[in-house]
Design a protein around this motif. Structure first.
Motif, PDB file in Angstrom:
ATOM      1  N   ALA A   1       6.470  37.643  29.818  1.00  0.00           N
ATOM      2  CA  ALA A   1       6.969  36.375  29.289  1.00  0.00           C
ATOM      3  C   ALA A   1       8.147  35.819  30.080  1.00  0.00           C
ATOM      4  N   SER A   2       8.638  36.550  31.090  1.00  0.00           N
ATOM      5  CA  SER A   2       9.817  36.068  31.830  1.00  0.00           C
ATOM      6  C   SER A   2       9.611  36.134  33.335  1.00  0.00           C
ATOM      7  N   GLN A   3       8.385  35.918  33.786  1.00  0.00           N
ATOM      8  CA  GLN A   3       8.107  35.968  35.217  1.00  0.00           C
ATOM      9  C   GLN A   3       8.806  34.836  35.962  1.00  0.00           C
ATOM     10  N   GLY A   4       9.164  35.131  37.220  1.00  0.00           N
ATOM     11  CA  GLY A   4       9.766  34.119  38.079  1.00  0.00           C
ATOM     12  C   GLY A   4      11.273  34.013  37.992  1.00  0.00           C
ATOM     13  N   VAL A   5      11.918  34.860  37.171  1.00  0.00           N
ATOM     14  CA  VAL A   5      13.372  34.801  37.027  1.00  0.00           C
ATOM     15  C   VAL A   5      14.041  35.358  38.278  1.00  0.00           C
ATOM     16  N   THR A   6      15.086  34.672  38.760  1.00  0.00           N
ATOM     17  CA  THR A   6      15.883  35.123  39.910  1.00  0.00           C
ATOM     18  C   THR A   6      14.973  35.617  41.032  1.00  0.00           C
ATOM     19  N   ALA A   7      14.204  34.700  41.555  1.00  0.00           N
ATOM     20  CA  ALA A   7      13.157  35.058  42.521  1.00  0.00           C
ATOM     21  C   ALA A   7      13.703  35.698  43.786  1.00  0.00           C
ATOM     22  N   ASP A   8      14.965  35.480  44.108  1.00  0.00           N
ATOM     23  CA  ASP A   8      15.518  36.006  45.358  1.00  0.00           C
ATOM     24  C   ASP A   8      16.703  36.936  45.139  1.00  0.00           C
ATOM     25  N   GLY A   9      16.831  37.507  43.937  1.00  0.00           N
ATOM     26  CA  GLY A   9      17.984  38.348  43.626  1.00  0.00           C
ATOM     27  C   GLY A   9      17.726  39.831  43.809  1.00  0.00           C
ATOM     28  N   THR A  10      18.826  40.594  43.901  1.00  0.00           N
ATOM     29  CA  THR A  10      18.735  42.050  43.870  1.00  0.00           C
ATOM     30  C   THR A  10      18.410  42.497  42.450  1.00  0.00           C
ATOM     31  N   LEU A  11      18.162  43.792  42.270  1.00  0.00           N
ATOM     32  CA  LEU A  11      17.877  44.300  40.933  1.00  0.00           C
ATOM     33  C   LEU A  11      19.003  43.962  39.966  1.00  0.00           C
ATOM     34  N   PHE A  12      20.241  44.249  40.338  1.00  0.00           N
ATOM     35  CA  PHE A  12      21.345  44.002  39.414  1.00  0.00           C
ATOM     36  C   PHE A  12      21.495  42.508  39.124  1.00  0.00           C
ATOM     37  N   GLU A  13      21.337  41.659  40.129  1.00  0.00           N
ATOM     38  CA  GLU A  13      21.415  40.205  39.901  1.00  0.00           C
ATOM     39  C   GLU A  13      20.290  39.746  38.990  1.00  0.00           C
ATOM     40  N   TRP A  14      19.099  40.284  39.224  1.00  0.00           N
ATOM     41  CA  TRP A  14      17.932  39.927  38.418  1.00  0.00           C
ATOM     42  C   TRP A  14      18.119  40.375  36.976  1.00  0.00           C
ATOM     43  N   LEU A  15      18.637  41.584  36.781  1.00  0.00           N
ATOM     44  CA  LEU A  15      18.857  42.090  35.429  1.00  0.00           C
ATOM     45  C   LEU A  15      19.894  41.254  34.678  1.00  0.00           C
ATOM     46  N   VAL A  16      20.999  40.966  35.330  1.00  0.00           N
ATOM     47  CA  VAL A  16      22.054  40.190  34.671  1.00  0.00           C
ATOM     48  C   VAL A  16      21.508  38.841  34.208  1.00  0.00           C
ATOM     49  N   ALA A  17      20.667  38.207  35.043  1.00  0.00           N
ATOM     50  CA  ALA A  17      20.079  36.920  34.669  1.00  0.00           C
ATOM     51  C   ALA A  17      19.033  37.063  33.566  1.00  0.00           C
ATOM     52  N   SER A  18      18.418  38.245  33.467  1.00  0.00           N
ATOM     53  CA  SER A  18      17.305  38.428  32.538  1.00  0.00           C
ATOM     54  C   SER A  18      17.724  38.937  31.159  1.00  0.00           C
ATOM     55  N   TYR A  19      18.797  39.721  31.087  1.00  0.00           N
ATOM     56  CA  TYR A  19      19.169  40.352  29.823  1.00  0.00           C
ATOM     57  C   TYR A  19      19.284  39.362  28.667  1.00  0.00           C
ATOM     58  N   ARG A  20      19.989  38.260  28.894  1.00  0.00           N
ATOM     59  CA  ARG A  20      20.203  37.319  27.786  1.00  0.00           C
ATOM     60  C   ARG A  20      18.914  36.604  27.393  1.00  0.00           C
ATOM     61  N   LEU A  21      18.031  36.415  28.353  1.00  0.00           N
ATOM     62  CA  LEU A  21      16.726  35.846  28.022  1.00  0.00           C
ATOM     63  C   LEU A  21      15.928  36.843  27.185  1.00  0.00           C
ATOM     64  N   TRP A  22      15.918  38.097  27.596  1.00  0.00           N
ATOM     65  CA  TRP A  22      15.172  39.113  26.858  1.00  0.00           C
ATOM     66  C   TRP A  22      15.740  39.326  25.451  1.00  0.00           C
ATOM     67  N   ALA A  23      17.023  39.058  25.270  1.00  0.00           N
ATOM     68  CA  ALA A  23      17.641  39.233  23.951  1.00  0.00           C
ATOM     69  C   ALA A  23      17.042  38.290  22.912  1.00  0.00           C
ATOM     70  N   ARG A  24      16.307  37.278  23.355  1.00  0.00           N
ATOM     71  CA  ARG A  24      15.682  36.328  22.422  1.00  0.00           C
ATOM     72  C   ARG A  24      14.326  36.809  21.905  1.00  0.00           C
ATOM     73  N   MET A  25      13.749  37.806  22.538  1.00  0.00           N
ATOM     74  CA  MET A  25      12.357  38.133  22.225  1.00  0.00           C
ATOM     75  C   MET A  25      12.188  38.621  20.789  1.00  0.00           C
ATOM     76  N   ASP A  26      10.988  38.395  20.278  1.00  0.00           N
ATOM     77  CA  ASP A  26      10.632  38.895  18.958  1.00  0.00           C
ATOM     78  C   ASP A  26       9.265  39.577  19.054  1.00  0.00           C
ATOM     79  N   ALA A  27       8.767  40.045  17.920  1.00  0.00           N
ATOM     80  CA  ALA A  27       7.501  40.775  17.921  1.00  0.00           C
ATOM     81  C   ALA A  27       6.346  39.906  18.403  1.00  0.00           C
ATOM     82  N   GLU A  28       6.404  38.622  18.126  1.00  0.00           N
ATOM     83  CA  GLU A  28       5.331  37.729  18.563  1.00  0.00           C
ATOM     84  C   GLU A  28       5.302  37.609  20.079  1.00  0.00           C
ATOM     85  N   VAL A  29       6.473  37.515  20.701  1.00  0.00           N
ATOM     86  CA  VAL A  29       6.556  37.470  22.162  1.00  0.00           C
ATOM     87  C   VAL A  29       5.987  38.764  22.754  1.00  0.00           C
ATOM     88  N   VAL A  30       6.401  39.898  22.208  1.00  0.00           N
ATOM     89  CA  VAL A  30       5.948  41.190  22.738  1.00  0.00           C
ATOM     90  C   VAL A  30       4.439  41.341  22.587  1.00  0.00           C
TER      91      VAL A  30
END
Length: 451
Positions: A75-104
Motif C-alpha cells: 500500500a506504500s510503494q514508490g515512497v522515497t524512490a532514491d533514498g537510503t534505507l534509513f531515509e526511506w524508513l523515516v519517510a515511511s514510518y508515519r505513513l505506515w502509522a495510519r494503516m488499519d486492518a482493511e489496509v493490511v
C-alpha cells in the motif's frame, strides 16, 4: 477438515526435483495432498479419478518459498524512490502509522496473489492502536488466496526518544508486545505436519528494538517451540549504529543476545565479516536474501556465495513491495544470480543454486525442509508448473531459461495438492479482485487522516 483434493498427475514436463537428478521428460503424481511418485516417462500408475495434466513445454519445480516479506507495504510503494534505507524508513514510518486492518487485508491479498509461491512468510511489525487486528487480517488474506503462511509477529519498542530510528508513535511497550505475541502463537500457530499456518516471533531490528525485547522474545519463542526472525546487517548505517550503541557489529550483537541458532533466520545479512559468515554457518542460522530490495535501497550485495560455501541455510525473499516494487519471488532468482556474479564473477552462483535457494533453501530457513521445498515422494504436494514455450523456447536449458530471463508464465500451482493457479489464472481469489484490493489499500492508506 476439508475433503482431500482430487489426485493430479503431471506428465511430459521437465521435472526439477531440486533434491535429486533432473528429469527431461517425467511425471509427478499427487494424491491426498502428498507427492506419491516422481520419475521419468509417463506415470506407471494413475490414481482413480485423477486429473491428468500434460506438462509438455513446462518446467515442474517445487513451489517457491518466500522467506521475507512485508505485505502491508504493498500500500506504500514508490515512497522515497532514491533514498537510503534509513531515509526511506523515516519517510515511511508515519505513513505506515495510519494503516488499519482493511489496509493490511487488501495489501496482503495483492501481495500473495500470482507469486509462484506455495509458502510465504511475512514480517509485520507496526501495530497502530485502535485499528483492528492487523495480524489476523493478513492471516485471513493468506487463507483466502490459499497459500501456506508463516506470519511473523514483529515489534518495535525503541523509538527516537530512546536512541532508536522510528518515531515514538509507532512503537509498543515491551510487556504489551510479549503478551500480544504470546496470544498470537496460542491462537494461530499450528505445528502439525502439513500445517498451513505457523507463527514466528520477530522483533524488527537492532535500531528499533531494545536488548530486553530481543532476549525476552527469544525466551518466549523457545518456550513455545516457534522460530525467530529479525533484520540484521542490512546497511552500513546499521553497522555504524550498532558500533555507537552497542560497541559491536550487528551479528556479534545478536550472538551476545542468544539470537543465533537453527531456529533463527535473519533478513538481509548484507554486511558480514568473515567471522560472521563462519558463525552463521556453524550455528545453522538462516539468511533471507533480498537482492532486489538491497539494490533498490543501495544497501549492497550480500555474501550469499560465501554463506552457501560455508554451509549456512540461505533462502530468498522479496522484502516489502515498497522496496522492491512488486518483484515476484521468481524475479529474485534472476536478481540473485546477477548480483552475485556482478560482485564475485561468472561462477559465483548458478541458476540451479538460485532455484534451490528459492525452494529447499527457503524451506530450511522456515524449518520445513522435511515437508516441502523439493519434489520427493512423501513430501507435501506443493508444485509449480511454469510454461517455457514461446520466447523461452529459444534456450535449450529450461532451468537457465527460467532463471536468466523474464519470469515465465505460471501454468499451474498446487498447494498441498489443491489448485491455486490454473492456466495462469488465480482460482481462489480472482486476480482482478486481488489487484483492486491492493489499489484500494494504497488509496485508503494515503488518503486517511493522520493518527
Amino acid at each position: 477438515m476439508p475433503e482431500s483434493p482430487r489426485p493430479v498427475v503431471v506428465e511430459n514436463a521437465y521435472v526439477v526435483p531440486v533434491a535429486g537428478k533432473e528429469i527431461p521428460s517425467g511425471h509427478v503424481v499427487v494424491e491426498d495432498g502428498l507427492i506419491t511418485a516422481v520419475g521419468p516417462g509417463p506415470a506407471p500408475a494413475v490414481p482413480e479419478g485423477a486429473e491428468r495434466v500434460d506438462g509438455s513445454g513446462c518446467l515442474a519445480t517445487p513451489g517457491l518459498v518466500n522467506t521475507h516479506h512485508h505485505l502491508y507495504q504493498w500500500a506504500s510503494q514508490g515512497v522515497t524512490a532514491d533514498g537510503t534505507l534509513f531515509e526511506w524508513l523515516v519517510a515511511s514510518y508515519r505513513l505506515w502509522a495510519r494503516m488499519d486492518a482493511e489496509v493490511v487485508a487488501g495489501a496482503a491479498t495483492a501481495g500473495l496473489a500470482l507469486s509462484g509461491c506455495t509458502t510465504s512468510s511475512d514480517h509485520h511489525y507496526i501495530f497502530p492502536k485502535g485499528r483492528g487486528d492487523l495480524f489476523e487480517a493478513e492471516i485471513e488474506a493468506a487463507r483466502r488466496v490459499g497459500l501456506r503462511f508463516h506470519p511473523c509477529r514483529g515489534s518495535m519498542d525503541r523509538g527516537a526518544s530512546r536512541g532508536g530510528l522510528p518515531p515514538d508513535e509507532v512503537v509498543e511497550d515491551v510487556d504489551e508486545i510479549l503478551q500480544a505475541t504470546d496470544d498470537a502463537i496460542r491462537k494461530f500457530h499450528d505445528p502439525s505436519f502439513g500445517s498451513m499456518l505457523r507463527v514466528a516471533v520477530a522483533p524488527c531490528s537492532p535500531f528499533s528494538v531494545s536488548g530486553e525485547l530481543m532476549t525476552r522474545s527469544a525466551d518466549l519463542a523457545r518456550s513455545h517451540g516457534v522460530r525467530l526472525h529479525t533484520h540484521v546487517a542490512e546497511t552500513a548505517d546499521e553497522d555504524e549504529h550498532c558500533r555507537e550503541q552497542f560497541g559491536v557489529l550487528p551479528v556479534e550483537y545478536l550472538d551476545r543476545l542468544g539470537w543465533l541458532g537453527p531456529d533463527v533466520w535473519l533478513a538481509h545479512c548484507v554486511h558480514l565479516t568473515d567471522k560472521d559468515v563462519r558463525r552463521l554457518a556453524e550455528t545453522g542460522t538462516g539468511t533471507a536474501h533480498c537482492p532486489s530490495s538491497n539494490g533498490r535501497l543501495g544497501a549492497g550485495i550480500a555474501r550469499v556465495s560465501d554463506l552457501l560455501a560455508a554451509g549456512a541455510p540461505v533462502g530468498l525473499g522479496v522484502d516489502g513491495a515498497a522496496s522492491s516494487e512488486m518483484t515476484p519471488l521468481a524475479g529474485e532468482i534472476r536478481m540473485a544470480v546477477l548480483t552475485q556474479r556482478a560482485r564475485y564473477g561468472p561462477r559465483a552462483l548458478t541458476a540451479r543454486q538460485a532455484l534451490e535457494m528459492a525452494t529447499l533453501g527457503g524451506a530450511r530457513c522456515l524449518g520445513r525442509e522435511a515437508e516441502t521445498g523439493s519434489l520427493e515422494p512423501g513430501k507435501l504436494a506443493d508444485v509449480a508448473l511454469w510454461r517455457l514455450g514461446g520466447f523461452h523456447a529459444a534456450i535449450d536449458d529450461p532451468v537457465v531459461a527460467f532463471a536468466y530471463g523474464a519470469t515465465p508464465p505460471l501454468e499451474r500451482l498446487l498447494v498441498g495438492g489443491r489448485t491455486v493457479v490454473d492456466g495462469g489464472e488465480l482460482r481462489t481469489v480472482p486476480a482482478d479482485q486481488a489487484a483492486r484490493a491492493g489499489a484500494d489499500a494504497h488509496r485508503r492508506l494515503t488518503t486517511m487522516d493522520h493518527v
